[in-house]
Write a protein that holds these residues in place. Structure first.
Motif, PDB file in Angstrom:
ATOM      1  N   GLU A  52       0.629  -1.169   0.218  1.00 44.74           N
ATOM      2  CA  GLU A  52      -0.214   0.001  -0.145  1.00 44.74           C
ATOM      3  C   GLU A  52       0.936   1.415  -0.105  1.00 44.74           C
ATOM      4  N   ASN A  53       0.402   1.972  -0.564  1.00 43.91           N
ATOM      5  CA  ASN A  53       1.807   3.382  -1.054  1.00 43.91           C
ATOM      6  C   ASN A  53       0.590   3.857   0.466  1.00 43.91           C
ATOM      7  N   GLN A  54       1.958   4.768   0.639  1.00 46.26           N
ATOM      8  CA  GLN A  54       1.397   5.650   2.730  1.00 46.26           C
ATOM      9  C   GLN A  54       2.223   6.694   2.612  1.00 46.26           C
ATOM     10  N   GLU A  55       1.735   7.875   3.457  1.00 47.78           N
ATOM     11  CA  GLU A  55       2.983   9.265   3.621  1.00 47.78           C
ATOM     12  C   GLU A  55       3.209   8.837   5.634  1.00 47.78           C
ATOM     13  N   LYS A  63       3.189  -5.458  -7.105  1.00 50.55           N
ATOM     14  CA  LYS A  63       1.629  -4.021  -7.416  1.00 50.55           C
ATOM     15  C   LYS A  63       1.721  -3.509  -6.550  1.00 50.55           C
ATOM     16  N   VAL A  64       0.400  -2.442  -6.545  1.00 50.50           N
ATOM     17  CA  VAL A  64       0.160  -1.207  -5.576  1.00 50.50           C
ATOM     18  C   VAL A  64      -0.796  -1.767  -4.950  1.00 50.50           C
ATOM     19  N   VAL A  65      -1.459  -1.532  -3.693  1.00 50.62           N
ATOM     20  CA  VAL A  65      -2.727  -0.872  -2.779  1.00 50.62           C
ATOM     21  C   VAL A  65      -3.081   0.071  -3.221  1.00 50.62           C
ATOM     22  N   LEU A  66      -3.653   0.763  -4.690  1.00 53.95           N
ATOM     23  CA  LEU A  66      -3.957   1.800  -4.393  1.00 53.95           C
ATOM     24  C   LEU A  66      -4.805   2.684  -3.686  1.00 53.95           C
ATOM     25  N   ASP A  67      -3.951   3.797  -2.173  1.00 52.32           N
ATOM     26  CA  ASP A  67      -5.194   3.661  -1.484  1.00 52.32           C
ATOM     27  C   ASP A  67      -5.167   5.665  -1.845  1.00 52.32           C
ATOM     28  N   ASN A  68      -6.525   6.171  -2.605  1.00 56.48           N
ATOM     29  CA  ASN A  68      -6.710   7.146  -3.772  1.00 56.48           C
ATOM     30  C   ASN A  68      -6.100   8.373  -2.268  1.00 56.48           C
ATOM     31  N   VAL A 103      -5.489  -3.927  -6.135  1.00 54.81           N
ATOM     32  CA  VAL A 103      -7.085  -3.682  -5.633  1.00 54.81           C
ATOM     33  C   VAL A 103      -7.044  -2.041  -5.695  1.00 54.81           C
ATOM     34  N   VAL A 104      -8.061  -1.483  -5.177  1.00 56.16           N
ATOM     35  CA  VAL A 104      -7.882   0.411  -5.330  1.00 56.16           C
ATOM     36  C   VAL A 104      -8.754   0.084  -3.817  1.00 56.16           C
ATOM     37  N   HIS A 105      -7.794   1.200  -2.973  1.00 57.32           N
ATOM     38  CA  HIS A 105      -8.452   1.347  -1.391  1.00 57.32           C
ATOM     39  C   HIS A 105      -9.370   2.607  -1.906  1.00 57.32           C
ATOM     40  N   VAL A 106     -10.498   3.025  -1.689  1.00 62.12           N
ATOM     41  CA  VAL A 106     -11.367   4.400  -1.733  1.00 62.12           C
ATOM     42  C   VAL A 106     -11.226   4.692  -0.682  1.00 62.12           C
ATOM     43  N   LYS A 107     -10.868   6.378  -0.416  1.00 60.47           N
ATOM     44  CA  LYS A 107     -11.096   6.624   0.979  1.00 60.47           C
ATOM     45  C   LYS A 107     -12.349   7.406   1.066  1.00 60.47           C
TER      46      LYS A 107
END
Length: 261
Positions: free
Chosen positions: A145-148, A170-175, A197-201
């Motif tokens: 997961e992309n995270q800051e 792959k990336v777990v896309l945290d939008n 997968v796409v995480h929709v925030k």
């Protein structure tokens, strides 16, 4: 066709208060939220014993609610040989659990010191790739997961991850994982084809379930233009009652993404 799910982290407050467990959460996802699938966060497993996992599997089958993803964390600490070995063993353990539950995606968040150091970043990608290359679970897609802050934060990180892993990671896309939320649209457009997968925030919702920060009409256009047809996982990042709000969010997403009531 896009499918709508939810990560159990969305209901973390209900879990922590003892008002919900995995089984009541899955029932809520199916009955009140009318979701297509479930993503279970590792903190919400009360046990990793087979009899407990079998109960989750049985509940999934009873409800017709597939567990499509399991979310866990690998801790690299100070990147000693022992800590790297432990992180890889954690990944192996959770791959086995993911496989047992019939999920096709395993989401990993990365913990450790100095994750923005280029050599440590590369070590993370190589270590996880080595576990995948053991070949025990070729049907499971592993995503970071992309995270800051985190080991993956931006487009160049995703490209590096892809190059170092040979496309295995792959990336777990945290939008919504951006300090400047406007950046999330460009990021999504650039890396969507590399998303497991796409995480929709959702942060602060309107009465119709739409978010006050992120523009889901714009997000729909990006998903459509790239031909994305996987799961979107609702990730409700709010301390407002998730049991009340996630059904609204799910209904809103069905209208916007699927154009159904």
């Amino acid at each position: 066709m896009i499918k709508i799910g939810c990560i159990s982290w969305s209901h973390r407050n209900d879990f922590s208060k003892g008002a919900m467990d995995v089984f009541t959460w899955m029932e809520h996802c199916k009955q009140e939220c009318r979701l297509d699938g479930a993503e279970i966060w590792n903190n919400h497993f009360e046990s990793l014993e087979e009899d407990y996992l079998q109960k989750i599997k049985k509940k999934s089958e009873e409800l017709g609610l597939p567990v499509y993803s399991v979310a866990t964390k690998c801790i690299f600490g100070g990147f000693s040989d022992e800590e790297i070995k432990k992180a890889k063993d954690t990944m192996r353990e959770w791959l086995k659990i993911t496989d047992y539950l019939g999920a096709s995606i395993m989401r990993i968040s990365i913990g450790g010191e100095g994750l923005r150091d280029e050599k440590r970043q590369e070590k993370v990608f190589l270590s996880l790739s080595e576990v995948i290359q053991e070949g025990k679970y070729p049907h499971i897609t592993v995503g970071i997961e992309n995270q800051e802050p985190g080991v993956v934060q931006n487009v160049s990180d995703v490209k590096k991850m892809k190059a170092v892993s040979g496309g295995l990671l792959k990336v777990v896309l945290d939008n919504g994982s951006f300090i400047k939320k406007g950046d999330s649209y460009g990021f999504m457009e650039e890396v969507l084809l590399d998303a497991a997968v796409v995480h929709v925030k959702f942060f602060d919702i309107n009465e119709d379930g739409s978010d006050k920060i992120l523009d889901y009409a714009k997000i729909k256009d990006i998903l459509k233009s790239k031909g994305y047809d996987g799961y979107v996982s609702i990730e409700y990042d709010s301390n407002e009652p998730a049991v009340r709000d996630v059904p609204k969010i799910a209904s809103y997403l069905r209208k916007v993404l699927l154009e159904v009531e």
